[in-house]
Enzyme design. Structure first.
Site, PDB file in Angstrom:
ATOM      1  N   HIS A  63     100.306 -16.506  38.199  1.00  0.00           N
ATOM      2  CA  HIS A  63     100.988 -16.651  39.420  1.00  0.00           C
ATOM      3  C   HIS A  63     100.090 -17.023  40.592  1.00  0.00           C
ATOM      4  CE1 HIS A  63     103.494 -13.431  37.131  1.00  0.00           C
ATOM      5  NE2 HIS A  63     104.178 -14.616  37.359  1.00  0.00           N
ATOM      6  N   GLU A  66      98.114 -14.907  43.459  1.00  0.00           N
ATOM      7  CA  GLU A  66      97.422 -13.712  42.900  1.00  0.00           C
ATOM      8  C   GLU A  66      96.144 -14.112  42.818  1.00  0.00           C
ATOM      9  OE1 GLU A  66      99.361 -12.285  39.382  1.00  0.00           O
ATOM     10  OE2 GLU A  66     101.193 -11.971  40.391  1.00  0.00           O
ATOM     11  N   HIS A 160      96.063 -10.615  36.899  1.00  0.00           N
ATOM     12  CA  HIS A 160      97.051 -10.737  37.787  1.00  0.00           C
ATOM     13  C   HIS A 160      96.715  -9.708  38.985  1.00  0.00           C
ATOM     14  CE1 HIS A 160     100.409 -12.808  35.533  1.00  0.00           C
ATOM     15  NE2 HIS A 160      99.380 -12.621  34.626  1.00  0.00           N
ATOM     16  N   GLU A 224      96.263  -5.945  36.013  1.00  0.00           N
ATOM     17  CA  GLU A 224      96.667  -6.020  37.231  1.00  0.00           C
ATOM     18  C   GLU A 224      95.456  -5.468  38.082  1.00  0.00           C
ATOM     19  OE1 GLU A 224      99.372  -7.433  38.696  1.00  0.00           O
ATOM     20  OE2 GLU A 224     100.775  -7.218  36.569  1.00  0.00           O
TER      21      GLU A 224
HETATM   22  O1  LIG Z   1     103.872  -6.960  41.175  1.00  0.00           O
HETATM   23  C1  LIG Z   1     104.797  -7.472  40.425  1.00  0.00           C
HETATM   24  O2  LIG Z   1     106.022  -7.414  40.892  1.00  0.00           O
HETATM   25  C2  LIG Z   1     104.483  -8.628  39.296  1.00  0.00           C
HETATM   26  C3  LIG Z   1     102.906  -8.619  39.071  1.00  0.00           C
HETATM   27  C4  LIG Z   1     102.977  -9.638  37.933  1.00  0.00           C
HETATM   28  O3  LIG Z   1     102.809 -10.601  38.064  1.00  0.00           O
HETATM   29  N1  LIG Z   1     103.068  -8.884  36.921  1.00  0.00           N
HETATM   30  C5  LIG Z   1     103.475  -9.253  35.534  1.00  0.00           C
HETATM   31  C6  LIG Z   1     103.432  -8.512  34.439  1.00  0.00           C
HETATM   32  C7  LIG Z   1     103.373  -9.115  33.168  1.00  0.00           C
HETATM   33  C8  LIG Z   1     103.771  -8.267  31.763  1.00  0.00           C
HETATM   34  O4  LIG Z   1     104.661  -7.573  31.835  1.00  0.00           O
HETATM   35  O5  LIG Z   1     103.081  -8.237  30.944  1.00  0.00           O
HETATM   36  C9  LIG Z   1     104.720 -10.195  35.492  1.00  0.00           C
HETATM   37  O6  LIG Z   1     105.421  -9.778  35.950  1.00  0.00           O
HETATM   38  O7  LIG Z   1     104.639 -11.363  35.049  1.00  0.00           O
HETATM   39 ZN   LIG Z   2     101.312 -11.974  38.494  1.00  0.00          ZN
END
Ligand SMILES: O=C(O)CCC(=O)N[C@@H](CCC(=O)O)C(=O)O
Ligand SMILES: [Zn+2]
Length: 344
Positions: A63, A66, A160, A224
């Site tokens: 992303h 980030e 991320h 994260e």
């Molecule tokens: O804060 C958020 O809403 C999204 C942060 C983020 O990019 N998280 C990943 C998590 C991926 C996973 O579930 O392994 C995403 O949403 O792609």
């Molecule tokens: Zn992300």
């Protein structure tokens, strides 16, 4: 040709940002014997001359907005190329979506982190640059791992930052292991990175980390590292632990970690995923309500058209709420404390 600049500065990030969707491959050797191979924009591989035991993939900018993980990986790459540090393990670094870094957005056309495990080619197929790029990234990671003899150690840490603030500032998503146990040594590794909170997924996903875990047998996580901020606004001191631990992983033959103690962790399991299916989708809470905020049983969480989602158990807590996702995609995860202790 960018090779002379790369040799001198190690600034692969700027080169990738100038070549948003592709970059001619090149390779050279550092004076310490490490082979440097640029495979594509954002994709750079390092092979030490000495024998190695581990194949390590570190990705960021899946992303583009980030930025903290991008700054961390940029620094690690520069340290390797300028020989401030000497690698002892094979490593593949990936800046996943350089074009989205340039516009300061999560993605250009489609969320890259929903396109892995072949999702890029399903439905309408390879119709946009993110879909084409996801397919190439899968190929680079597959080649990186499978070009070696079998049985070597594989890991993939996909770095991320979250859109919202979080009660537990740093946390990791442990992709679904299809019933296999979670690993103490991986939880210990995360703790050494300053991450004591882990969410255990309960189903397959189209994320980068699930791809590396499920298809390539890597210890893989989405990590994260705090909240999204623009370049220059990250408190880099709060990433010392993660930088030092990643550096140790890359530069030591063996990374020795303290003994596993369950009381050091907050472990959660996903209770459910709520998808947005209607244009008219909203949450009952405001944008400043943090990840891991729990709701009382019966409290309204989200509304999707006519459907109301209320907390089904006391303390059901929200993760990654995003009402702007495309129709059909995950708008919210909810979690509860981990019940199973299938950790070895
Ligand atoms: O804060 C958020 O809403 C999204 C942060 C983020 O990019 N998280 C990943 C998590 C991926 C996973 O579930 O392994 C995403 O949403 O792609
Ligand atoms: Zn992300």
């Amino acid at each position: 040709m960018y090779i002379e600049t790369l040799k001198k500065t190690g600034d692969f990030l700027s080169i990738s940002r100038k070549n948003e969707w592709s970059l001619n491959p090149c390779s050279f050797e550092l004076s310490n014997g490490t082979l440097v191979e640029v495979l594509d924009t954002g994709v750079i591989q390092f092979t030490p001359k000495t024998a190695t035991q581990k194949d390590i993939v570190l990705s960021s900018a899946v992303h583009g907005n980030e930025t903290a993980p991008i700054e961390i990986c940029d620094e690690l790459i520069q340290n390797i190329i300028t020989q401030k540090i000497t690698l002892k393990q094979r490593a593949l670094f990936i800046f996943g979506n350089p074009a989205s870094i340039n516009i300061g957005k999560r993605f250009v056309t489609e969320n890259l982190n929903r396109l892995f495990s072949g999702e890029h080619s399903k439905g309408e197929g390879l119709v946009n640059l993110e879909r084409k790029h996801a397919k190439k990234l899968e190929q680079y990671v597959t080649q990186f791992f499978t070009s070696q003899e079998t049985g070597r150690y594989r890991c993939h840490y996909d770095l991320h930052t979250a859109i919202r603030g979080s009660k537990n500032e740093k946390f990791a998503v442990y992709p679904y292991l299809n019933g296999k146990p979670w690993k103490k040594h991986q939880l210990n590794f995360l703790l050494a990175c300053g991450v004591n909170t882990v969410l255990m997924m309960k189903s397959a996903a189209t994320t980068f980390s699930y791809f590396a875990s499920n298809e390539l047998g890597a210890d893989a996580f989405t990590i994260e590292l705090g909240q999204v901020r623009p370049f220059g606004e990250n408190n880099m001191a709060s990433f010392d632990k993660v930088k030092n631990t990643l550096t140790a992983l890359l530069t030591l033959e063996e990374l020795v970690l303290p003994e596993y103690k369950s009381e050091n962790f907050e472990l959660f399991e996903v209770y459910r995923a709520i998808n947005r299916t209607k244009e008219d989708f909203s949450f009952s809470f405001s944008d400043d309500v943090e990840n891991f905020t729990g709701f009382e049983k019966g409290a309204l969480m989200a509304t999707d058209g006519d459907k109301h989602y209320v907390a089904e158990v006391d303390g059901e807590a929200i993760i990654f709420p995003n009402a702007q996702v495309a129709l059909g995609q995950r708008a919210l995860l909810t979690v509860i404390p981990l019940l199973s202790k299938n950790i070895v």
